[in-house]
Design a protein around this motif. Structure first.
Motif, PDB file in Angstrom:
ATOM      1  N   TRP A   1      -4.850   7.214   1.845  1.00  0.00           N
ATOM      2  CA  TRP A   1      -5.874   7.425   0.821  1.00  0.00           C
ATOM      3  C   TRP A   1      -6.014   8.910   0.482  1.00  0.00           C
ATOM      4  O   TRP A   1      -6.060   9.756   1.357  1.00  0.00           O
ATOM      5  CB  TRP A   1      -7.215   6.884   1.308  1.00  0.00           C
ATOM      6  N   HIS A   2      -6.074   9.202  -0.835  1.00  0.00           N
ATOM      7  CA  HIS A   2      -6.361  10.541  -1.317  1.00  0.00           C
ATOM      8  C   HIS A   2      -7.648  10.493  -2.148  1.00  0.00           C
ATOM      9  O   HIS A   2      -7.921   9.489  -2.826  1.00  0.00           O
ATOM     10  CB  HIS A   2      -5.230  11.072  -2.198  1.00  0.00           C
TER      11      HIS A   2
ATOM     12  N   GLN B   1      -8.637   0.252  -1.505  1.00  0.00           N
ATOM     13  CA  GLN B   1      -8.985   1.506  -0.850  1.00  0.00           C
ATOM     14  C   GLN B   1      -8.983   1.346   0.666  1.00  0.00           C
ATOM     15  O   GLN B   1      -8.512   2.226   1.391  1.00  0.00           O
ATOM     16  CB  GLN B   1     -10.368   1.980  -1.324  1.00  0.00           C
TER      17      GLN B   1
ATOM     18  N   SER C   1       0.829  -1.203   0.000  1.00  0.00           N
ATOM     19  CA  SER C   1       0.000   0.000   0.000  1.00  0.00           C
ATOM     20  C   SER C   1       0.866   1.257   0.000  1.00  0.00           C
ATOM     21  O   SER C   1       0.547   2.242  -0.669  1.00  0.00           O
ATOM     22  CB  SER C   1      -0.953  -0.004   1.201  1.00  0.00           C
TER      23      SER C   1
ATOM     24  N   ASP D   1      -7.413   9.351  -5.814  1.00  0.00           N
ATOM     25  CA  ASP D   1      -6.806   8.063  -6.143  1.00  0.00           C
ATOM     26  C   ASP D   1      -7.617   7.186  -7.105  1.00  0.00           C
ATOM     27  O   ASP D   1      -7.024   6.438  -7.894  1.00  0.00           O
ATOM     28  CB  ASP D   1      -6.508   7.274  -4.865  1.00  0.00           C
TER      29      ASP D   1
ATOM     30  N   ARG E   1       1.054   4.087  -2.978  1.00  0.00           N
ATOM     31  CA  ARG E   1       0.973   5.532  -2.750  1.00  0.00           C
ATOM     32  C   ARG E   1       2.136   6.254  -3.458  1.00  0.00           C
ATOM     33  O   ARG E   1       1.933   7.283  -4.116  1.00  0.00           O
ATOM     34  CB  ARG E   1       1.037   5.796  -1.236  1.00  0.00           C
TER      35      ARG E   1
ATOM     36  N   LEU F   1      -5.376   1.441   1.914  1.00  0.00           N
ATOM     37  CA  LEU F   1      -4.847   2.805   1.906  1.00  0.00           C
ATOM     38  C   LEU F   1      -5.421   3.615   3.059  1.00  0.00           C
ATOM     39  O   LEU F   1      -4.712   4.402   3.706  1.00  0.00           O
ATOM     40  CB  LEU F   1      -5.158   3.480   0.573  1.00  0.00           C
ATOM     41  N   ARG F   2      -6.688   3.452   3.342  1.00  0.00           N
ATOM     42  CA  ARG F   2      -7.309   4.183   4.450  1.00  0.00           C
ATOM     43  C   ARG F   2      -6.756   3.710   5.800  1.00  0.00           C
ATOM     44  O   ARG F   2      -6.535   4.519   6.706  1.00  0.00           O
ATOM     45  CB  ARG F   2      -8.826   4.012   4.419  1.00  0.00           C
TER      46      ARG F   2
END
Length: 896
Positions: free
Chosen positions: A179-180, A170, A141, A183, A145, A173-174
């Motif tokens: 997370w963005h 997702q 992850s 993304d 990123r 990433l969170r």
């Protein structure tokens, strides 16, 4: 012979039956044995790879035998297990599968299929679209990123599970705060199984993916610390082969493989492992099936590269949490070990280097160095350039508020067997990692610094410098963020009590302008800007720990100040030394002692006010203020001012930044005779200021405990405990004779302490060594500059000289050189003061000063060395031994 040692199977307890095997399975799963169907694969009951290892251990206990780690891979249900346990399937004398069999499997699996080769595949001119495996994992992850942030389009292959591939990426990433909102347009996720041919994709989708991909980042792996090679072969070896085939399909793709530094740590492996070392010849000597599987996968990559595939191999060490957020992996070994140690209140006393790389730094290094992937295979060792020690991590946890004591490994293993017997213990499923032995050692012992190969990173460091990779320090602040993340996510419960201090100091910059105005006599001076260039507290446990718990404005801070004076802007570099209260420093000493030895903790606590730390937060300030313009002040760094605010608990000094020195923080070899003479002459001038004025000096309120023969003798229990604790390491460095001398001196202070009071005493630095002194270039030659005065005390002048010579004299120093140094100090002090100093008493005082330095300072250093290896200490101990031997000869001659 069978895989099972059947010598104990004669008793009724050890009779092998389906009912007995089912009972063991049911106990592991906490279910009714009647619910276990003998023909149903155990995986259907939720027995994963970790559970399989635990079941193997349970069967070993029940049937008093030794079993191969891969037992459940070959015999997956109760019926087959029972037949295997009762039959003969070939074993070695120690119950493990013969090493030659394992070696043959490893060699066979390392052979890449002939049709996996670039052939006529075209290499893309640029990398725009990449394939990533392992995107739902910790490193994967972070790598995702980084790849997105570098402008690449990323396709993630995600194992089919509930929730859908994009949702799983997702979620990962969170979880790690990566997370963005933008993304979703930067990556796509495809449900795929890399262990299957064509990843389980339709031929059309596979071909389309192969035609549109420019590079492969293979970060997926079954990272399992207890499973055997056979259990990991499909996930870690076969999958790599499938991805290499993909990289050679349609168009040529750069291949970036994430391996592990554990492949470098084989039993009886090469003395040095460089980035070019092929570890396959040693694969069967690696203590973990995981490392074996990575080693074989590396060989596949190496073969593909030899056939023309542009490839790189990255061998990261253990991965720590994110360098800024602290987001960490709760599923890795270190997290489980830390939690298990907190649960038990004890940690294994192992010689592990903790060189964990923050996960985002590892991802950045992989992404950056992958851009230079060429036609020649390159391998990189991702190790932290400034590692810490496992024992330091234990100490840090204690300061955070958890109570963990270091225990000898065998005793800790006994504790593990007693306590890790249920799923509520973090190490329950990892017992096999700690208990299984290979070549006479458990896996953790194979990873001790004194055992494994030396791992070089020189080529990697060169590439990292070119790529601009900077490793953030593994300091207490960073570990604090990791522990806080574990607590925030519910992995750890908060500690019952926080450690040192709860007050956080404010930024001291606002104090600098008035100090500088007074110093320069310029009321119009303005501080326009202050740039923090660095911190200097990491070299000291006390400095680092107190700065950690008091806030980041405590410690040694290096600033570049921009000063407006009239129309001009001037630049001034300064060192701000912001001090914690003495009580914090004392608590640091006590907590360190508690971590390593219960008896030492009791005695440190008993004599805490005699350790020289009491009033240390005001003593150094007072010395700079009191001695601005005398013989001591001439040998101090320039001081722009001090501040003391008892209500706010803020104390500090603003000092010159020492640069352009003739000598500073020097190695022993740099201390030439001329430089030693300059230091001794400066030390004599410092000692001259208060010599013969002891009663006046004792009236100063900043003077702490004044030692006497009585107080030194009274502290004999502490000196003896320190000697006992230091004995093993001191014996390794200087021999048993040194240890015996240490024990004798610790027990007989009444014999040597009186000589320290036989001559006038003075203000001594009490920490006078090459780490705290410099030589300034002056018009008349080198001039001493002494700093770090917090431990200053009343004492015999020879105490400073003895410590300095232990740090500055060369190996094999002879008697005349030592005698010349002692005599010069005495003669110069006599010249400065006009006080007659008896030569015989002076020499006896020097010998006693050596004794005091050993039992007090070197004993404390050994305690610190237990949790933070002190690189200077072995040689200091050896030089001490040489100096004491030389003074013994001189004493014998005088008496003769």
């Amino acid at each position: 012979m069978s895989d099972i040692d059947m010598h104990a199977a004669e008793s009724s307890f050890n009779v092998v039956s389906e009912a007995a095997v089912a009972a063991a399975v049911a106990e592991l799963l906490h279910v009714d044995p009647q619910s276990i169907d003998s023909r149903t694969p155990l995986s259907a009951y939720g027995v994963d790879s970790l559970g399989a290892m635990q079941l193997v251990a349970a069967l070993e206990d029940r049937f008093r035998c030794t079993l191969p780690e891969s037992l459940l891979t070959d015999y997956p249900d109760v019926h087959q297990l029972t037949e295997a346990l009762g039959g003969a399937i070939g074993s070695s004398s120690d119950g493990q599968k013969p090493s030659s069999g394992l070696r043959d499997r490893l060699i066979a699996d390392s052979s890449l299929a002939d049709d996996i080769a670039p052939g006529s595949a075209v290499r893309p001119a640029a990398v725009r679209r990449v394939l990533l495996t392992g995107a739902t994992g910790f490193l994967g992850s972070a790598l995702l990123r980084t790849l997105i942030d570098s402008g690449l389009r990323v396709v993630c292959l995600v194992r089919p599970q509930n929730g859908g591939p994009e949702a799983r990426v997702q979620s990962a990433l969170r979880t790690y705060g990566l997370w963005h909102a933008t993304d979703p347009s930067a990556f796509e996720a495809i449900a795929a199984d890399i262990e299957l041919p064509n990843f389980g994709l339709t031929p059309g989708l596979y071909d389309e993916l192969a035609a549109a991909t420019d590079a492969v980042y293979h970060a997926a792996a079954d990272v399992n610390w207890v499973a055997g090679y056979d259990s990991l072969r499909s996930a870690n070896v076969s999958a790599t082969s499938s991805l290499l085939r993909f990289a050679c399909t349609n168009r040529l793709k750069r291949f970036h493989f994430v391996s592990s530094l554990s492949v470098c740590m084989a039993h009886d492996g090469p003395a040095v492992v460089t980035e070019q070392t092929d570890m396959l010849p040693y694969a069967d000597r690696l203590p973990l099936g995981y490392a074996q599987s990575k080693c074989v996968a590396e060989s596949l990559v190496r073969t593909a590269a030899s056939r023309g595939l542009p490839a790189q191999i990255f061998r990261p060490a253990l991965l720590a949490g994110h360098s800024t957020s602290g987001a960490s992996n709760v599923d890795d070994l270190i997290a489980a070990l830390l939690k298990g140690c907190i649960q038990s209140g004890a940690a294994p006393d192992l010689d592990w280097a903790f060189d964990a790389v923050p996960v985002d730094t590892a991802a950045e290094a992989i992404a950056a160095m992958s851009r230079s992937c060429g036609s020649q295979l390159e391998t990189f060792h991702l190790r932290h350039p400034r590692p810490r020690h496992w024992r330091e991590c234990v100490l840090w946890a204690n300061f955070f508020g958890y109570r963990i004591r270091l225990e000898p490994y065998e005793r800790w293993l006994e504790r593990l067997e007693r306590e890790a017997n249920g799923e509520d213990h973090a190490l329950y499923l990892l017992r096999g990692f700690f208990t299984r032995r290979l070549h006479g050692r458990t896996a953790p012992e194979h990873y001790e610094e004194r055992v494994h190969s030396r791992i070089e990173c020189r080529r990697t460091r060169s590439h990292e410098r070119l790529a601009g990779i900077d490793y953030p320090p593994l300091n207490a602040e960073r570990l604090d963020s990791y522990l806080a993340d574990f607590i925030r996510r519910g992995f750890l419960t908060p500690p019952p009590a926080k450690g040192v201090g709860s007050h956080f100091s404010s930024d001291p910059i606002y104090r600098y302008e008035p100090l500088l105005r007074r110093h320069f006599g310029d009321d119009g001076l303005r501080l326009v800007r202050a740039d923090l260039l660095g911190r200097g507290s990491e070299h000291s446990i006390i400095s680092e720990m107190t700065s950690w718990k008091r806030g980041q404005h405590i410690g040694l801070l290096h600033y570049r100040l921009s000063l407006a004076r009239g129309a001009a802007i001037e630049s001034l570099e300064v060192m701000a030394k912001v001090k914690p209260p003495d009580e914090d420093a004392l608590e640091v000493a006590e907590t360190t002692a508690a971590t390593v030895d219960v008896n030492l903790h009791r005695l440190i606590a008993r004599f805490r006010d005699r350790l020289g730390v009491r009033d240390s937060h005001i003593r150094e300030l007072a010395i700079y203020e009191r001695h601005r313009d005398d013989s001591i002040g001439r040998h101090l760094p320039r001081c722009y001012g001090t501040w003391a605010d008892d209500d706010r608990q803020e104390w500090g000094l603003l000092l010159e930044h020492l640069d352009d020195m003739a000598l500073m923080d020097a190695e022993r070899s740099a201390w030439t005779p001329r430089f030693r003479t300059s230091a001794i002459d400066g030390l004599s001038a410092i000692h001259a200021r208060w010599l013969g004025k002891e009663s006046e000096l004792m009236a100063e309120r900043w003077i702490g405990h004044v030692s006497s023969t009585g107080s030194i003798v009274e502290m004999t229990p502490l000196w003896t405990a320190l000697a006992d604790h230091a004995a093993p390491v001191f014996a390794a460095w200087a021999g048993q004779r040194f240890v015996d001398t240490h024990a004798a001196l610790a027990a007989t202070a009444i014999q040597w302490a009186p000589a320290l009071e036989a001559l006038p005493r003075t203000l001594i630095h009490n920490d006078f060594n090459s780490r705290n002194v410099a030589l300034r270039n002056g018009p008349d030659g080198p001039c001493l500059v002494a700093y770090d005065w917090e431990l200053a005390a009343i004492g015999a002048p020879q105490r400073d000289l003895a410590e300095f010579l232990c740090f500055a004299l060369p190996d094999g120093v002879d008697g005349p050189v030592l005698a010349e140094s002692i005599e010069r100090h005495r003669a110069m002090l006599e010249r400065h003061t006009g006080v007659a100093l008896d030569r015989r008493l002076w020499q006896e005082g020097f010998r006693s000063a050596l004794a005091y330095f050993l039992v007090s300072r070197l004993g404390i250093y050994a305690m610190i060395n237990r949790v933070r290896p002190l690189a200077f200490l072995p040689q200091v101990v050896q030089i001490w031994s040489r100096l004491y031997e030389l003074t013994s000869v001189n004493t014998a001659r005088r008496r003769a």
